[in-house]
Each structure stands twice: as C-alpha cells, then as structure tokens.
Design a protein around this motif. Structure first.
Motif, mmCIF file in Angstrom:
data_model
loop_
_atom_site.group_PDB
_atom_site.id
_atom_site.type_symbol
_atom_site.label_atom_id
_atom_site.label_comp_id
_atom_site.label_asym_id
_atom_site.label_seq_id
_atom_site.Cartn_x
_atom_site.Cartn_y
_atom_site.Cartn_z
ATOM 1 N N UNK A 110 5.443 27.578 8.654
ATOM 2 C CA UNK A 110 6.200 28.073 9.584
ATOM 3 C C UNK A 110 6.739 29.705 9.566
ATOM 4 N N UNK A 111 7.261 29.824 10.937
ATOM 5 C CA UNK A 111 7.596 30.908 11.092
ATOM 6 C C UNK A 111 8.917 31.224 10.909
ATOM 7 N N UNK A 112 9.703 32.333 10.697
ATOM 8 C CA UNK A 112 10.617 32.346 10.450
ATOM 9 C C UNK A 112 11.433 32.490 11.686
ATOM 10 N N UNK A 113 10.601 32.857 12.389
ATOM 11 C CA UNK A 113 11.334 33.368 13.778
ATOM 12 C C UNK A 113 11.218 32.524 15.090
ATOM 13 N N UNK B 162 0.351 -1.195 0.397
ATOM 14 C CA UNK B 162 0.087 0.234 -0.427
ATOM 15 C C UNK B 162 1.036 1.018 -0.206
ATOM 16 N N UNK B 163 1.213 2.013 -1.054
ATOM 17 C CA UNK B 163 1.962 2.994 -1.176
ATOM 18 C C UNK B 163 0.923 4.383 -0.889
ATOM 19 N N UNK B 164 1.284 4.992 0.089
ATOM 20 C CA UNK B 164 1.654 6.038 0.301
ATOM 21 C C UNK B 164 2.690 7.516 -0.149
ATOM 22 N N UNK B 165 2.460 9.035 0.109
ATOM 23 C CA UNK B 165 2.489 9.815 0.251
ATOM 24 C C UNK B 165 3.991 9.750 1.922
ATOM 25 N N UNK B 166 4.788 10.307 1.762
ATOM 26 C CA UNK B 166 5.864 9.804 3.123
ATOM 27 C C UNK B 166 5.094 10.900 4.164
ATOM 28 N N UNK B 167 4.732 11.939 3.606
ATOM 29 C CA UNK B 167 3.507 12.710 4.721
ATOM 30 C C UNK B 167 2.724 13.303 4.453
ATOM 31 N N UNK C 47 7.797 15.021 13.156
ATOM 32 C CA UNK C 47 7.973 14.736 12.012
ATOM 33 C C UNK C 47 9.341 15.346 11.409
ATOM 34 N N UNK C 48 10.497 14.303 11.048
ATOM 35 C CA UNK C 48 11.646 15.427 10.781
ATOM 36 C C UNK C 48 11.352 16.713 9.892
ATOM 37 N N UNK C 49 10.830 15.740 8.282
ATOM 38 C CA UNK C 49 10.635 17.199 7.550
ATOM 39 C C UNK C 49 10.082 18.819 7.209
ATOM 40 N N UNK C 50 9.074 17.969 8.275
ATOM 41 C CA UNK C 50 7.839 19.001 8.281
ATOM 42 C C UNK C 50 8.292 20.015 10.547
ATOM 43 N N UNK C 51 9.333 19.218 10.547
ATOM 44 C CA UNK C 51 9.134 19.994 12.522
ATOM 45 C C UNK C 51 8.827 21.086 12.463
ATOM 46 N N UNK D 122 7.717 26.148 20.339
ATOM 47 C CA UNK D 122 7.946 26.886 21.503
ATOM 48 C C UNK D 122 6.533 27.853 20.575
ATOM 49 N N UNK D 123 5.923 27.856 19.644
ATOM 50 C CA UNK D 123 4.770 28.898 19.136
ATOM 51 C C UNK D 123 3.491 28.288 19.806
ATOM 52 N N UNK D 124 3.768 26.291 19.942
ATOM 53 C CA UNK D 124 2.724 25.742 20.037
ATOM 54 C C UNK D 124 2.594 26.239 21.310
ATOM 55 N N UNK D 125 3.282 25.831 22.461
ATOM 56 C CA UNK D 125 3.457 26.271 23.927
ATOM 57 C C UNK D 125 2.900 27.097 24.371
ATOM 58 N N UNK D 126 3.620 28.498 23.085
ATOM 59 C CA UNK D 126 3.282 30.411 24.115
ATOM 60 C C UNK D 126 1.667 30.037 23.866
ATOM 61 N N UNK D 127 0.722 29.662 22.637
ATOM 62 C CA UNK D 127 -0.510 29.718 22.165
ATOM 63 C C UNK D 127 -1.632 29.722 23.064
ATOM 64 N N UNK D 128 -0.787 27.614 23.317
ATOM 65 C CA UNK D 128 -1.745 26.796 23.987
ATOM 66 C C UNK D 128 -1.421 27.686 25.584
ATOM 67 N N UNK D 129 -1.145 28.492 26.102
ATOM 68 C CA UNK D 129 -0.962 29.795 27.413
ATOM 69 C C UNK D 129 -1.767 30.406 27.245
#
Ligand SMILES: *Cc1c(COP(=O)(O)O)cnc(C)c1O
Length: 356
Positions: A298-301, A104-109, A323-327, A306-313
């Motif tokens: 994706x933020x350049x800054x 069964x073939x699927x895209x890696x992401x 996942x490595x490629x989309x970390x 960190x962004x997720x954690x701060x939004x959660x606060x």
C-alpha cells in the motif's frame, strides 16, 4: 441471462480472474503466474507420439503425476488425488463435505473462489475476520465445529501461519474437515503435508500453476488420509473421470521430478520478492512480509486504483481488489529481476508525475 437458468444460480457472482490480455504486450504481474517457462525437460517430452496418443482417453489415475508427487512427499499413491487445477479438487471438497447443519468457514480476506464454490454447491458460508494487521485469527478458527478452508500462505496477503497453528486448528475441529490450500507454499514456507499422516481430518491442496510454471496445463492435487481421498475419487468418477489430459499428466510428472530446476526457479522468486519488498519500502510503501510469489503493498502517496491505472499506461499489469478492508492495497506478482526493475522505475516515474 436466459430464461432457462435455474433460480438458485441467478444471483451467483462468479470468481473474477485477473485480466488475461491476448498477446504479450504487457508485463503481467497480475495473476501470480511464473515468469519462467516449465522445466526444460518438458520440451523433449511432448513430441509427435504424445500428440498422436491424444486419440486415446487419458490415464484415469494420472499415474505419472501421482507417482512423482508420492515420491516427492514420501506419501502413498492412495493419499493423493490429481485434478484439473487445484480449483477442481477444491470444488470436489466443497461438494463432498459440510452438510446442511454446518458451515464452511474461511478468512474474510482470502481466495475469491471459496465463497463462489460455497454458493454454487449450496453450502452455508462463514466469514472469519482477519486481525487488524491482516494476519489470521487462529483462536477464531479453533473449536468451530465447521468445515474450515484456509489458504496458507494466505492470498492476497502472503502471510503465513505455522504448522503448530494448523495442528491446533485441526485437532480442535476433529469432527470436521480442515483444508489447507498450499497454492503458494513453495516460496519459502514449510508444507503441512506430513501432518496428514497423523491428522485424519486434514486435507492439503496444491497446484502446478505457480511454482511449477504450468498454469495453462491445469494441474492440481490434494493429499490426505486414504479414506478422504477415496471420497474425493468417488466424486471425480461421478463427474469427470478423465479430468487430467495425457499431455498434462506427462508434464506434471516431469515438473514434480525436476527438483533442480524447481529449486533454482523458486529461489529466484524468493530473491526477487526480497528485492521488490525492500525497493517499495524505500518508496514509502507499506509492504507485508510475503511468503508467496507476490507482495501485498500500500502506498502512502497514491491510491491503489490510480497506481494500477498509471502502471497499465506504462505497460505493466498488477491487481487490486474492490474489497473495503484492502481497498488501498495492490498485489504485485513476482516476475524476473528485469520485470522488478521495470516496475520500480515505472513507480518512481509515477510518484514524480504526482509530485511526490
Ligand atoms: C492460484 C490459486 C489456486 C488454484 O489454482 P489452479 O490454477 O486452479 O491450480 C488455488 N488457491 C489459491 C489460493 C490460489 O491462489
């Protein structure tokens, strides 16, 4: 783990759903649910009679939903199977097709459930890399001679392939099933359902969880030629004939027929997606051109973590993947315009906190 679990399941890594906090203290932009309630017509449909009717088993054909889908897509009821979420029909497909000689073939992401299903149903799994811009490598899927499962738009990138590309993939793998998972098709894309009338190996799956505001009701379906649907029905009747409860069938029929409400709410998602994309770009985010009810950015800054954690606060849940490629990307579900304003203001505050 108990000592009774059989060996082959011992190393399964189950699908990780987004956080579902109990109560509504967060603005939830982490699981791609609709911010809008189901069609208002649904409110009148669930009454005392319907609840009393639960003493009876549900309609094994899920006729109300099935007929409404047949009508909406102009296909025969024999071309449709309705299931307990589209995850269930995907499970049936993984069970039914691909023998020990094929993959069964699927895209890696892509959708995290595909490799999990492959594992639990003992299928060989082939992961096809996306291109460096995170778009699908169409050529890599042509002439594979394996069962193919592609989400279109893809998750979590939101990027789409064309009907021409789907035709090419399906015709060049004519001896294998090609599944197009259209969980997000209603947010601006064109469905490939009509191609099932000429391509005998193509299966389209869709869900009521996103564009039809019924994630908690658990309702999905597949459309394909009647022989394929007969195979999937065989699996369903060997597993759980009453897979769709009667209230859900009722709600599904209404959600599929109320095109006015459907078109209004999906247009609001498209508009809010455009707004969010533009605002994030102003804040120096890279944002993919999403055709879904989420954006992938994706933020350049600031790192995704960190962004997720701060939004959660600040009371906002979004998602990122280890996942490595989309970390460094985050996936943000599209909410109401108020949700989007709150998110943008919170993002500005966070960037200020870290002196950007
Ligand atoms: C949400 C989603 C599904 C399935 O949703 P159900 O709630 O089980 O109908 C399937 N595929 C993709 C890509 C999804 O994002």
């Amino acid at each position: 783990m108990s000592r009774f679990l059989i060996e082959k399941f011992s190393d399964i890594k189950p699908y990780t759903p987004g956080e579902q906090p109990v109560g509504y203290e967060y603005i939830k932009l982490n699981t791609n649910e609709s911010p809008f309630p189901p069609s208002p017509l649904a409110l009148n449909a669930i009454n005392k009679d319907k609840i009393e009717g639960l003493r009876l088993y549900s309609d094994i054909e899920a006729s109300k939903t099935t007929k409404a889908i047949a009508n909406y897509y102009n296909v025969d009821v024999d071309n449709i199977i309705v299931t307990n979420g589209s995850d269930e029909v995907l499970a049936f497909i993984f069970m039914a097709f691909a023998d020990e000689h094929t993959y069964i073939a699927c895209p890696n992401i892509s959708y995290g459930f595909y490799p999990v299903f492959a594992k639990i149903f003992d299928k060989q799994y082939l992961s096809i890399p996306l291109k460096s811009d995170l778009s699908l490598d169409i050529d890599a899927f042509c002439g594979l001679n394996h069962t193919i499962v592609i989400a279109n738009p893809n998750a979590p990138t939101g990027l789409m392939i064309s009907l021409e590309d789907i035709k090419r993939i399906a015709t060049s793998n004519a001896n294998n099933i090609v599944v197009i998972d259209e969980a997000y098709i209603d947010f601006g894309g064109e469905s490939a359902v009509q191609l099932t009338k000429t391509l005998g190996n193509l299966i389209i799956t869709q869900t009521f969880s996103k564009s039809r505001s019924l994630a908690g009701a658990r309702l999905g379906f597949a459309i394909a030629n009647s022989d394929i649907i007969a195979d999937l029905r065989k699996i369903k009747f060997s597993f759980n004939p009453y897979n769709v409860n009667s209230m859900t069938d009722e709600l599904g029929g209404i959600a599929m027929s109320d095109t006015k409400y459907f078109n209004t709410t999906r247009q609001m998602i498209i508009d809010n997606r455009q707004y969010l994309t533009a605002e994030l770009r102003k804040l120096n985010f890279v944002v993919l051109d999403s055709m879904a009810n989420f954006v992938f950015a994706k933020s350049n800054n600031i790192t995704a973590e960190c962004y997720c954690a701060k939004l959660k606060e600040k009371g906002i849940l979004i998602r990122h993947f280890n996942t490595p490629l989309i970390y460094n990307y985050v996936r943000i579900s599209i909410g109401t315009i108020e949700d989007m304003l709150t998110l943008i203001n919170a993002t500005k505050a966070i960037l200020k906190e870290i002196n950007i």
